[in-house]
Design a protein around this motif. Structure first.
Motif, short mmCIF file in Angstrom:
data_model
loop_
_atom_site.label_atom_id
_atom_site.label_comp_id
_atom_site.label_asym_id
_atom_site.label_seq_id
_atom_site.Cartn_x
_atom_site.Cartn_y
_atom_site.Cartn_z
N GLN A 271 0.86 -1.18 0.00
CA GLN A 271 0.00 0.00 0.00
C GLN A 271 0.90 1.23 0.00
O GLN A 271 1.91 1.27 0.71
N THR B 120 1.43 5.52 0.12
CA THR B 120 0.91 6.80 0.63
C THR B 120 1.87 7.90 0.22
O THR B 120 3.08 7.79 0.41
N THR C 262 -4.09 6.79 0.97
CA THR C 262 -3.41 5.52 0.75
C THR C 262 -4.12 4.73 -0.34
O THR C 262 -5.36 4.71 -0.39
N TRP C 263 -3.35 4.11 -1.21
CA TRP C 263 -3.93 3.25 -2.23
C TRP C 263 -3.10 1.98 -2.39
O TRP C 263 -1.93 1.94 -2.05
N LYS C 264 -3.75 0.96 -2.88
CA LYS C 264 -3.11 -0.34 -3.06
C LYS C 264 -2.45 -0.39 -4.43
O LYS C 264 -3.08 -0.07 -5.44
N HIS C 265 -1.20 -0.79 -4.45
CA HIS C 265 -0.50 -0.96 -5.72
C HIS C 265 -0.74 -2.39 -6.21
O HIS C 265 -0.31 -3.35 -5.59
N SER C 266 -1.46 -2.51 -7.29
CA SER C 266 -1.84 -3.84 -7.80
C SER C 266 -0.78 -4.37 -8.76
O SER C 266 0.06 -3.64 -9.27
N ASP D 106 3.82 0.51 2.57
CA ASP D 106 3.47 -0.32 3.73
C ASP D 106 3.10 -1.71 3.24
O ASP D 106 2.51 -1.87 2.17
N TYR D 107 3.40 -2.70 4.07
CA TYR D 107 3.19 -4.09 3.68
C TYR D 107 2.22 -4.74 4.64
O TYR D 107 2.36 -4.63 5.85
N GLN D 108 1.23 -5.43 4.10
CA GLN D 108 0.20 -6.06 4.92
C GLN D 108 0.74 -7.32 5.53
O GLN D 108 1.63 -7.95 5.02
#
Length: 334
Positions: free
Chosen positions: A249, A251, A292-296, A332-334
């Motif tokens: 993710q 930011t 924040t957005w998810k990098h797909s 950031d890493y989930q």
């Protein structure tokens, strides 16, 4: 008159001696009881390949519940793994030439397999895989384990961790239990096996490269009114990742003002122009700092994150000079 007397015949009296042999058997007191407790808090690598061993077999080795000598015909009943509802059967893994069911805590956790480990004074150590109960996703049993032969025997439960395939997460401390029973019923004693386990796994991280973007020189006439823009330049931030599917993710923040939720960068110290700002864009639209957005579609290796920058007139008074702004992109890493 004379009488001839003859000697009487000797009589033989036989006393029959009887020996009473009372047969008795001294039964071996086969006592099955005790506790096999093992606490483990470990850190393993975030291995991305499938079914790679993350640990050796772990558990009690020398010590453990002792089973007093049993008759040759005795065996232990099934070792049944219980209280493991947090686990689900995922697939089978071949370990040391034997087939083991592998369980997981969640869709991204490592996999765990179990074995019963028997040792006796005069016999070799014998590992026995725990096999899955196909009708119950979180239980497993062993086949019967012989303990006869007049030896002291110990039975312990061991575990081994394997990679799932893809990025993994850790497992908070949890307790797994199993019980070893005497053949013939649970009322003949049991061994309680308790495994307290916590698993830490370092997160996979991607490296972000710094980038400097130089906008072209502009004339005041190219920014005629407030909110007009000019000099758009596309650029990319490169992100290097160790694996496909790393859950990233992103930011973006204004380095000059952490509370800025707009799209224009705060001018850095030394900037001299007035009435103009550097505006950042993503997907052709002004960014929102702090969002924040998810990098797909993360791929192993280089990944390009596209942005654009441009001049934006912000006030009526416009004066020439230099202009600089800085942004911080955080992953950031989930």
């Amino acid at each position: 008159m004379s009488r001839l007397e003859t000697a009487s015949k000797p009589r033989l009296f036989l006393a029959l001696a009887s020996v009473s042999m009372l047969a008795s058997t001294s039964a071996l007191a086969c006592s099955v009881h005790g506790a096999d407790t093992f606490d483990s808090s470990i850190t393993v690598q975030n291995e991305l390949a499938r079914d790679v061993a993350l640990t050796e077999w772990r558990g009690l080795v020398e010590m453990g519940p002792d089973i007093s000598p049993c008759a040759r015909t005795d065996s232990l009943g099934l070792i049944t793994v219980t209280k493991m509802k947090q686990l689900s059967l995922v697939r089978y893994i071949t370990v040391d030439g034997q087939r083991y069911p592998a369980y997981g805590w969640n869709s991204a956790s490592p996999l765990i397999v179990f074995r019963a480990y028997k040792s006796a004074a005069a016999s070799s150590n014998t590992p026995t895989p725990l096999t899955a109960n196909e009708t119950n996703r979180y239980t497993a049993t062993t086949s019967k384990i012989s303990v006869g032969g007049g030896e002291y025997v110990t039975i312990r439960m061991h575990y081994k961790l394997f990679s799932r395939g893809g990025p993994m997460n850790g497992v908070e401390s949890n307790i797994l239990k199993a019980y070893t029973y005497r053949a013939g019923g649970t009322d003949k004693g049991n061994i309680e096996h308790t495994l307290s386990l916590a698993i830490s796994i370092p997160r996979l991280t991607c490296r972000l490269d710094n980038v400097t973007v130089a906008l072209p020189d502009m004339r005041a006439s190219e920014l005629p009114v407030v909110h007009s823009d000019a000099g758009t330049r596309q650029f990319q931030v490169m992100m290097d990742c160790p694996s496909d599917r790393v859950p990233v993710q992103l930011t973006l923040n204004d380095a000059g003002a952490a509370t800025n939720t707009g799209s224009e960068l705060t001018p850095s110290a030394g900037s001299t122009s007035k009435g103009v700002a550097v505006q950042l864009l993503r997907d052709g639209k002004p960014v929102t700092f702090g969002e924040t957005w998810k990098h797909s579609n993360v791929r192993a290796g280089a990944n390009a994150i596209p942005f654009a920058a441009r001049y934006l007139r912000t006030g009526d008074d416009l004066s020439a000079g230099t202009l600089e702004g800085k942004a911080i992109l955080r992953a950031d890493y989930q």
